[in-house]
Design an enzyme around this catalytic site. Structure first.
Site, PDB file in Angstrom:
ATOM      1  N   GLY A 115      -4.631  31.061   0.408  1.00  0.00           N
ATOM      2  CA  GLY A 115      -5.754  30.955   0.784  1.00  0.00           C
ATOM      3  C   GLY A 115      -6.224  31.598   2.132  1.00  0.00           C
ATOM      4  O   GLY A 115      -7.314  32.334   2.302  1.00  0.00           O
ATOM      5  N   CYS A 116      -5.372  31.428   3.145  1.00  0.00           N
ATOM      6  CA  CYS A 116      -5.550  31.813   4.367  1.00  0.00           C
ATOM      7  C   CYS A 116      -5.573  33.343   4.618  1.00  0.00           C
ATOM      8  O   CYS A 116      -6.442  33.883   4.976  1.00  0.00           O
ATOM      9  CB  CYS A 116      -4.884  31.142   5.481  1.00  0.00           C
ATOM     10  SG  CYS A 116      -4.915  29.414   5.435  1.00  0.00           S
ATOM     11  N   THR A 117      -4.710  33.900   3.909  1.00  0.00           N
ATOM     12  CA  THR A 117      -4.421  35.257   3.790  1.00  0.00           C
ATOM     13  C   THR A 117      -5.689  35.946   2.909  1.00  0.00           C
ATOM     14  O   THR A 117      -6.125  36.980   3.679  1.00  0.00           O
ATOM     15  CB  THR A 117      -2.949  35.757   3.022  1.00  0.00           C
ATOM     16  OG1 THR A 117      -1.900  35.205   3.659  1.00  0.00           O
ATOM     17  CG2 THR A 117      -2.864  37.152   2.721  1.00  0.00           C
TER      18      THR A 117
ATOM     19  N   ALA B 171      -8.638  36.065   5.225  1.00  0.00           N
ATOM     20  CA  ALA B 171      -8.459  37.095   6.268  1.00  0.00           C
ATOM     21  C   ALA B 171      -8.665  38.311   5.888  1.00  0.00           C
ATOM     22  O   ALA B 171      -9.320  39.163   6.526  1.00  0.00           O
ATOM     23  CB  ALA B 171      -6.999  36.755   7.047  1.00  0.00           C
TER      24      ALA B 171
END
Length: 156
Positions: free
Chosen positions: A43-45, A48
């Site tokens: 999710g963070c990738t 970003a």
């Protein structure tokens, strides 16, 4: 707690290159301060990558994007290089800023309580006032939501 209309807590944190950033450094600009749990997680990738790919659209509205997680500068450097990030991601391994924004929450990991980071964002105006608090962020749709809010503000 409703953050909207409140003065954003200031901070000083290093980015992926070790350069220090303070919210006060961005007075006179709109800042999208987004908090995410960990570098190199799915999710963070995605989140970003969305900011990276649509940064010019945000900048067209005068927005400076700053990401924050509790990862280290070294971890951020690897993440920024791997994903070709074109904006600062700030390291908060001591959790000072995460605590100031009340984003450390007890969660359950593998059946055990653990301290986790809420995925939330703050749109901060030129005077350092929080204009919009995004408490429930969906990584793949977040930039669209922000741009819709910026468009609505511009047209009103």
């Amino acid at each position: 707690m409703s953050w909207e209309g409140q003065q954003a807590p200031d901070f000083r944190l290093p980015d992926q290159d070790g350069n220090e950033h303070s919210l006060a450094d961005y007075r006179g600009q709109t800042v999208l301060l987004y908090f995410y749990p960990r570098d190199n997680t799915p999710g963070c990738t995605v989140e970003a990558q969305q900011f990276r790919d649509r940064l010019e659209e945000l900048q067209a509205h005068g927005v400076q994007v700053l990401g924050v997680s509790r990862d280290t500068v070294k971890s951020h450097r690897k993440f920024a290089d791997k994903e070709s990030l074109n904006f600062p991601i700030l390291a908060d391994p001591e959790h000072e800023v995460l605590k100031a924004y009340n984003l450390l929450k007890e969660k359950t990991m593998f059946g055990k309580p653990a301290l986790g980071v809420n995925r939330e964002s703050f749109l901060i105006d030129e005077q350092g006032v929080i204009r919009r608090h995004y408490a429930k962020v969906k990584p793949e749709a977040h930039v669209d939501e922000i741009l819709q809010d910026l468009e609505a503000t511009t047209s009103s």
